[in-house]
Design a protein around this motif. Structure first.
Motif, PDB file in Angstrom:
ATOM      1  N   THR A  77       0.865  -1.176   0.000  1.00 51.58           N
ATOM      2  CA  THR A  77       0.000   0.000   0.000  1.00 51.58           C
ATOM      3  C   THR A  77       0.903   1.228   0.000  1.00 51.58           C
ATOM      4  N   ASP A  78       0.320   2.412  -0.181  1.00 53.59           N
ATOM      5  CA  ASP A  78       1.115   3.642  -0.157  1.00 53.59           C
ATOM      6  C   ASP A  78       1.811   3.812   1.196  1.00 53.59           C
ATOM      7  N   ILE A  79       1.100   3.455   2.261  1.00 55.66           N
ATOM      8  CA  ILE A  79       1.682   3.589   3.604  1.00 55.66           C
ATOM      9  C   ILE A  79       2.858   2.635   3.761  1.00 55.66           C
ATOM     10  N   GLN A  80       2.703   1.398   3.310  1.00 60.77           N
ATOM     11  CA  GLN A  80       3.787   0.428   3.416  1.00 60.77           C
ATOM     12  C   GLN A  80       4.998   0.855   2.582  1.00 60.77           C
ATOM     13  N   ALA A  81       4.736   1.371   1.385  1.00 56.17           N
ATOM     14  CA  ALA A  81       5.829   1.827   0.524  1.00 56.17           C
ATOM     15  C   ALA A  81       6.596   2.969   1.192  1.00 56.17           C
ATOM     16  N   ASP A  82       5.871   3.866   1.849  1.00 50.93           N
ATOM     17  CA  ASP A  82       6.502   4.986   2.540  1.00 50.93           C
ATOM     18  C   ASP A  82       7.361   4.487   3.703  1.00 50.93           C
ATOM     19  N   ILE A  83       6.832   3.541   4.469  1.00 50.92           N
ATOM     20  CA  ILE A  83       7.592   3.002   5.606  1.00 50.92           C
ATOM     21  C   ILE A  83       8.829   2.261   5.109  1.00 50.92           C
ATOM     22  N   ALA A  84       8.666   1.494   4.035  1.00 49.57           N
ATOM     23  CA  ALA A  84       9.798   0.742   3.491  1.00 49.57           C
ATOM     24  C   ALA A  84      10.945   1.670   3.120  1.00 49.57           C
ATOM     25  N   GLN A  85      10.620   2.849   2.592  1.00 51.71           N
ATOM     26  CA  GLN A  85      11.655   3.828   2.253  1.00 51.71           C
ATOM     27  C   GLN A  85      12.286   4.432   3.498  1.00 51.71           C
ATOM     28  N   LYS A  86      11.490   4.591   4.550  1.00 50.04           N
ATOM     29  CA  LYS A  86      11.972   5.240   5.771  1.00 50.04           C
ATOM     30  C   LYS A  86      12.882   4.351   6.606  1.00 50.04           C
ATOM     31  N   VAL A  87      12.841   3.032   6.374  1.00 49.97           N
ATOM     32  CA  VAL A  87      13.660   2.127   7.188  1.00 49.97           C
ATOM     33  C   VAL A  87      14.844   1.554   6.402  1.00 49.97           C
ATOM     34  N   THR A  88      15.145   2.112   5.241  1.00 46.04           N
ATOM     35  CA  THR A  88      16.380   1.720   4.564  1.00 46.04           C
ATOM     36  C   THR A  88      17.563   2.259   5.363  1.00 46.04           C
ATOM     37  N   GLU A  89      18.730   1.693   5.147  1.00 49.51           N
ATOM     38  CA  GLU A  89      19.903   2.118   5.934  1.00 49.51           C
ATOM     39  C   GLU A  89      20.224   3.589   5.710  1.00 49.51           C
ATOM     40  N   ASP A  90      20.187   4.039   4.448  1.00 50.63           N
ATOM     41  CA  ASP A  90      20.490   5.453   4.174  1.00 50.63           C
ATOM     42  C   ASP A  90      19.505   6.376   4.870  1.00 50.63           C
ATOM     43  N   ALA A  91      18.215   6.004   4.814  1.00 58.56           N
ATOM     44  CA  ALA A  91      17.185   6.848   5.435  1.00 58.56           C
ATOM     45  C   ALA A  91      17.350   6.862   6.955  1.00 58.56           C
ATOM     46  N   LEU A  92      17.654   5.716   7.538  1.00 61.40           N
ATOM     47  CA  LEU A  92      17.822   5.649   8.989  1.00 61.40           C
ATOM     48  C   LEU A  92      19.033   6.447   9.437  1.00 61.40           C
ATOM     49  N   ARG A  93      20.090   6.419   8.663  1.00 55.82           N
ATOM     50  CA  ARG A  93      21.279   7.211   9.018  1.00 55.82           C
ATOM     51  C   ARG A  93      20.977   8.706   8.944  1.00 55.82           C
ATOM     52  N   GLN A  94      20.199   9.089   7.950  1.00 58.39           N
ATOM     53  CA  GLN A  94      19.813  10.493   7.840  1.00 58.39           C
ATOM     54  C   GLN A  94      18.922  10.898   9.014  1.00 58.39           C
ATOM     55  N   ARG A  95      17.991  10.025   9.359  1.00 58.95           N
ATOM     56  CA  ARG A  95      17.096  10.319  10.488  1.00 58.95           C
ATOM     57  C   ARG A  95      17.860  10.382  11.804  1.00 58.95           C
ATOM     58  N   ALA A  96      18.926   9.579  11.920  1.00 59.23           N
ATOM     59  CA  ALA A  96      19.729   9.568  13.152  1.00 59.23           C
ATOM     60  C   ALA A  96      20.449  10.897  13.365  1.00 59.23           C
ATOM     61  N   ASN A  97      20.610  11.654  12.294  1.00 58.98           N
ATOM     62  CA  ASN A  97      21.224  12.981  12.420  1.00 58.98           C
ATOM     63  C   ASN A  97      20.234  14.037  12.902  1.00 58.98           C
ATOM     64  N   GLU A  98      18.955  13.668  12.860  1.00 61.73           N
ATOM     65  CA  GLU A  98      17.906  14.646  13.170  1.00 61.73           C
ATOM     66  C   GLU A  98      17.251  14.410  14.526  1.00 61.73           C
ATOM     67  N   VAL A  99      17.259  13.155  14.995  1.00 63.69           N
ATOM     68  CA  VAL A  99      16.652  12.844  16.299  1.00 63.69           C
ATOM     69  C   VAL A  99      17.593  11.950  17.091  1.00 63.69           C
TER      70      VAL A  99
END
Length: 494
Positions: A77-99
């Motif tokens: 679903t659109d929600i699942q696709a969005d979450i899948a992108q948010k939990v990739t390693e690159d995305a998680l590393r970027q998020r770790a810089n923000e929170v």
């Protein structure tokens, strides 16, 4: 008279097979002379033209994890696709810089729960069904059409469809096994609408249309008619003179969603753990630079990773506090006994304190640390090969694999060693905290307009070759950093 004759029944069935083959459309086989006809070769050739290129594209498709991922991810679903992108390693590393990493870990945990909940029983069933359809298609495509066709036309080139084949009649016995192999891969080749989804997935997998869809649909209709007529089955039975032959067909019931979700969970958790470890290491390196001016510290001689290798492999667990003991010895010998001692001696000897309690607390903590530094040296030296504890460990480790008593001595002695190391670290930390508190109060007193703790600062300044405030501040900062460093290890020790 007296019951059925098996041989007579077999002959009767073979006679019926012969009649049915002769009556069937397509004329695949000529029973008089037992000859496979060019029309049978043309049947296989028409299929070969449609799936020939797919044989190359799908060579390793049945073992491809990428193909499994595509068929699952195409159901997002659109929600699942969005979450899948948010939990990739690159995305998680970027998020770790923000929170903060703890906040991120909680966010990801909630996101994965929502992601997994999107795979209800119907979606999982559909995904598995479509994947198994792909497995049937791959088996069908990878059937060796060229091998059987080459028997009808020895000049036939492989996958060159500009060539005009000239098929001859051949003896049925030459292709008996080929027909039976084909019969094993066609039972699931039907006119199911799910093939459209399958072809969509294969297109994404290879980046092009693997099979022409119109040709595929037409071929399935023709194949369905041949299956319904049982022509090929009858030919195989007649060639082998076995009217009871039934082809074996592989049944796929692979479940791919559960493994996929477990992989997503494992990979995501691993990235989070790596981020936590990296942040801790970065923090540790930052503290080490603030304390020692370097991250490479080698001070312990025997309570080391190198010596530990001989013990950890013997099941004793090995040395448990290698890093903190190394840093503690370096701090006590290189900083406390030199830089800190110089400052504390000046404050205690030259200073006139308004209350003896505060000076006594600072003095007591400092001299306890000096005692600990000596104990630490003796502890480390005792682990040398010739030392009392080191020799005991060495001898026990040598016999541990074949002597249970020695193994017990090794484990027991190692536990005592680690308990002693833990005790040294904890006692040091407590006394260093007390020294730090004392220095903090001294600095606060120095910064006051009206001094209250030490009443002769002018005299102390005159006796010092260094400026007092920067010196005290830098010493306190190094003490504070080292206490933080020790406490990070003490949390693991509890």
């Amino acid at each position: 008279m007296g019951g059925a004759d098996p041989e007579r029944e077999k002959k009767r069935q073979l006679k019926n097979l012969k009649k049915n083959i002769n009556r069937s459309k397509g004329r695949f086989y000529k029973t008089s002379g037992d000859l496979a006809q060019p029309s049978l070769a043309k049947f296989f050739y028409e299929i070969y033209k449609i799936i020939g290129s797919a044989q190359v594209f799908l060579e390793v498709a049945d073992s491809s994890e990428a193909l499994k991922n595509i068929i699952i991810e195409s159901s997002f679903t659109d929600i699942q696709a969005d979450i899948a992108q948010k939990v990739t390693e690159d995305a998680l590393r970027q998020r770790a810089n923000e929170v903060e990493i703890k906040v991120l870990a909680n966010e990801v945990k909630e996101e994965l729960v929502e992601f997994f909940s999107g795979f209800d029983i119907n979606k999982v069933k559909e995904i598995n069904y479509n994947y198994n359809k792909i497995r049937y298609l791959v088996d069908f495509v990878r059937y060796d059409y060229y091998f059987i066709l080459k028997k009808f036309d020895s000049s036939l080139p492989e996958r060159d469809f500009t060539y005009n084949p000239r098929f001859d009649s051949i003896s049925g016995e030459y292709i008996s096994e080929d027909i039976k192999d084909f019969l094993s891969v066609i039972p699931q080749m039907d006119t199911d609408p799910a093939w459209e989804k399958v072809l969509d997935v294969l297109k994404e997998y290879k980046g092009i249309e693997v099979i022409n869809r119109q040709d595929w649909a037409k071929m399935l209709r023709g194949l369905s008619a041949v299956k319904k007529s049982s022509q090929l089955l009858m030919v195989a039975q007649y060639i082998d003179k076995d009217p009871y032959y039934v082809p074996y067909s592989e049944i796929y019931d692979e479940h791919i969603v559960e493994n996929y979700l477990q992989t997503v969970k494992t990979k995501t958790e691993k990235v989070i753990q790596n981020l936590i470890r990296e942040q801790k290491n970065a923090k540790k390196d930052q503290l080490l630079m603030g304390i020692f001016g370097t991250t490479i510290i080698t001070r312990t001689k025997y309570y080391t990773e190198k010596n530990n290798m001989a013990f950890s492999k013997k099941g004793s667990g090995g040395f448990s506090y290698i890093e903190p003991m190394n840093y503690l010895k370096a701090f006590l010998l290189d900083i406390l006994k030199r830089d800190v001692k110089e400052l504390v001696d000046l404050l205690l000897i030259r200073g006139k304190w308004s209350t003896n309690l505060m000076s006594q607390q600072l003095s007591e903590a400092f001299y306890k640390c000096l005692d600990i530094s000596q104990n630490l040296i003796e502890f480390d030296e005792s682990l040398a090969d010739e030392g009392p504890v080191g020799n005991k460990l060495k001898q026990a480790a040598f016999r541990a694999e074949r002597d249970k008593a020695a193994a017990h001595v090794l484990t027991s002695t190692m536990n005592d060693v680690n308990e002693k190391a833990k005790e040294l670290i904890n006692n040091s930390a407590q006394n260093l905290i007390n020294i730090g508190k004392g220095l903090k109060m001294v600095i606060e007193d120095y910064n006051k307009a009206k001094k209250e703790l030490i009443i002769n600062w002018k005299e102390i300044e005159g006796a010092s070759e260094k400026e007092m405030l920067p010196w005290m501040t830098e010493t306190y900062k190094r003490m504070f950093y080292f206490i933080q460093l020790l406490q990070s290890y003490m949390k693991k020790m509890d």
